[in-house]
Design an enzyme around this catalytic site. Structure first.
Site, PDB file in Angstrom:
ATOM      1  N   HIS A 466       0.808  -1.216   0.000  1.00 31.68           N
ATOM      2  CA  HIS A 466       0.000   0.000   0.000  1.00 31.68           C
ATOM      3  C   HIS A 466       0.842   1.268   0.000  1.00 31.68           C
ATOM      4  O   HIS A 466       0.310   2.376  -0.154  1.00 31.68           O
ATOM      5  CB  HIS A 466      -0.948   0.003   1.207  1.00 31.68           C
ATOM      6  CG  HIS A 466      -2.283   0.613   0.917  1.00 31.68           C
ATOM      7  ND1 HIS A 466      -2.486   1.561  -0.062  1.00 31.68           N
ATOM      8  CD2 HIS A 466      -3.498   0.409   1.491  1.00 31.68           C
ATOM      9  CE1 HIS A 466      -3.753   1.913  -0.091  1.00 31.68           C
ATOM     10  NE2 HIS A 466      -4.397   1.228   0.841  1.00 31.68           N
ATOM     11  N   ASP A 470      -2.482   1.624  -4.848  1.00 32.92           N
ATOM     12  CA  ASP A 470      -3.767   1.916  -4.210  1.00 32.92           C
ATOM     13  C   ASP A 470      -4.819   0.954  -4.759  1.00 32.92           C
ATOM     14  O   ASP A 470      -4.607   0.273  -5.763  1.00 32.92           O
ATOM     15  CB  ASP A 470      -4.188   3.359  -4.446  1.00 32.92           C
ATOM     16  CG  ASP A 470      -4.243   3.720  -5.918  1.00 32.92           C
ATOM     17  OD1 ASP A 470      -5.148   3.209  -6.620  1.00 32.92           O
ATOM     18  OD2 ASP A 470      -3.378   4.493  -6.383  1.00 32.92           O
TER      19      ASP A 470
END
Length: 496
Positions: A466, A470
């Site tokens: 992350h 995304d």
């Protein structure tokens, strides 16, 4: 006078350097020195008036048995030489010794394989730089050997001249040919027997050997231990069996039952790829992950695979779903290159990788390993199938090279081949994405007109870093990949 004092310390010639301690100026027996070099040295010395004085001093240089451990690897001579574990790859500090191809007393040719070791990157055969005889094996299979540590000692050219290899001249010790056994580590015995003696606190040099050439056997150690009241019954070999447990010769349940009559815990050290998994997964656990799950209809994929197999003209090639999935994944990566990247934490940079080196997680008897297929974007499905087959065979044989398992850019885990609908994978750093594919199963689905039909459904779970990716990017990437899988004819339009 000046020249005499210098020569008492060391002797020089114009070529290779030979060092002699001052205590060895006495004549050297002929059996120790087979070759003689007579030459002259032209030595220049400075006088107080800075006028050089040339002294032409004749001397005889004898080839003796004292060498620095730094130079011994470069000297071709008779005697005992250490064979160390060489550097097997960048960043490798230690390796696990898997097995020996030679035994003490074996005659060895140059470049003959000596042993097999495994680092956290690959399995490698160590070959001999010398022709000679194995004098002493210093490690048993399963041992962790540091890079530079001696694996074994070899007697070069029938061991006519014993050598003592030392770190510096201050620790040199004279060693006679008659005491050759002491120079090579004492009596003849295997590493397992020496370990058994060490477990009982026995000096193996004190044990009378009953084997060939007075070799000390396991029974000799146990008998000696009984005579010294170290153990009660020499016929009871439970302690020896405990030592053999680490060599894979006796089951832990059998040993524990024989020794104590009840079940005991067994400590199993992690080695090789398993130790690597501990390190990589510990680092990956610190990375913030998210997972994206999707279902893919594989009916068209199944038809394409069946067509490939029906029209297969390549002997020994069996088509599966995986090569088609790998190729379609590469096409999706071309549109979303950020998924095929790696993250540099120190410089806070993302490197978009030009090559699609797609790793395939494989479960082997030695643990989990992830070899990768290089440059998938330029390979055909048939070429991917052949390369995948090659890597699978090498993985099963524990013969993968460092190049096979390095340089990956994204990983596929086909957990469905074993079982399970889907998994929650952890990224294989420094990659930023990993995909776990569940098994393909027949499930009911509802068509747009309300009809119920059967479909071959595969569930995929994408684990992503992350810090770089995304959810929206991963969702679009997965949709692109899904489109190629559900309509494989699109592969023909986009493949180069």
């Amino acid at each position: 006078m000046i020249g005499r004092r210098l020569l008492q310390k060391r002797v020089w010639n114009s070529g290779r350097r030979w060092l002699f301690p001052s205590s060895l100026l006495s004549p050297v027996p002929a059996e120790y020195c087979k070759r003689h070099f007579s030459t002259h040295v032209l030595a220049a010395f400075s006088s107080p008036g800075d006028n050089p004085v040339n002294l032409k001093i004749p001397y005889t240089e004898n080839k003796c048995k004292f060498f620095s451990s730094i130079a011994v690897a470069h000297l071709s001579t008779n005697g005992i030489v250490d064979v160390p574990l060489a550097q097997t790859g960048e960043g490798i500090a230690e390796c696990e010794l898997l097995k020996w191809f030679v035994h003490e007393g074996d005659e060895i040719d140059e470049f003959q394989p000596l042993c097999e070791v495994q680092s956290d990157k690959a399995t490698i055969e160590i070959t001999s730089r010398y022709k000679g005889r194995v004098a002493q094996v210093l490690h048993v299979p399963g041992s962790i050997v540091k890079v530079g540590e001696t694996l074994l000692k070899m007697a070069v050219e029938e061991n006519r001249i014993p050598l003592v290899v030392l770190g510096n001249l201050e620790n040199e010790k004279h060693c006679d040919t008659k005491l050759n056994k002491d120079c090579t580590g004492g009596v003849l015995s295997t590493p397992a027997v020496r370990n058994l003696a060490k477990e009982h606190g026995i000096n193996i040099d004190e044990v009378q050997g009953s084997g060939k050439d007075s070799r000390v056997l396991k029974e000799d150690v146990l008998k000696y231990a009984a005579q010294k009241s170290i153990i009660e019954d020499p016929s009871f070999t439970a302690t020896a069996d405990l030592g053999e447990l680490f060599h894979g010769e006796t089951s832990s349940s059998q040993v524990s039952a024989e020794v104590s009559g009840h079940y005991e815990d067994t400590i199993v050290p992690l080695r090789g790829f398993q130790r690597t998994m501990v390190k990589t997964m510990s680092m990956a656990a610190k990375v913030p992950h998210f997972h994206y799950v999707e279902e893919i209809d594989c009916d068209a994929l199944a038809e394409l695979k069946a067509s490939f197999q029906t029209n297969n003209s390549e002997p020994g090639i069996k088509f599966t779903f995986l090569p088609i999935l790998i190729k379609s994944l590469s096409l999706a990566l071309s549109k979303y290159p950020v998924v095929n990247s790696c993250f540099n934490e120190e410089s806070v940079e993302v490197i978009l990788r030009g090559s699609h080196n797609i790793g395939i997680a494989m479960a082997t008897p030695c643990g989990l390993v992830v070899p990768n297929i290089k440059n998938v974007q330029s390979l055909s499905i048939l070429e991917i199938t052949k390369e995948l087959s090659r890597l699978q065979q090498l993985a099963l044989d524990n013969k993968l090279s460092p190049d096979d398992i390095s340089g990956g850019t994204i990983t596929l885990s086909n957990i469905g081949a074993i079982g399970g609908k889907f998994g929650a994978p952890i990224v294989n750093l420094p990659e930023v994405a990993i995909i776990a594919m569940g098994r393909i199963q027949k499930l009911p689905r509802v068509a747009d007109d309300g009809d119920i039909y059967s479909a071959s459904i595969m569930t995929v779970n994408i684990g992503a870093d992350h810090r770089v990716l995304d959810g929206a990017t991963v969702a679009r990437f997965c949709n692109e990949w899904k489109r190629f899988i559900e309509k494989p004819e699109l592969l023909m339009l986009h493949m180069k």
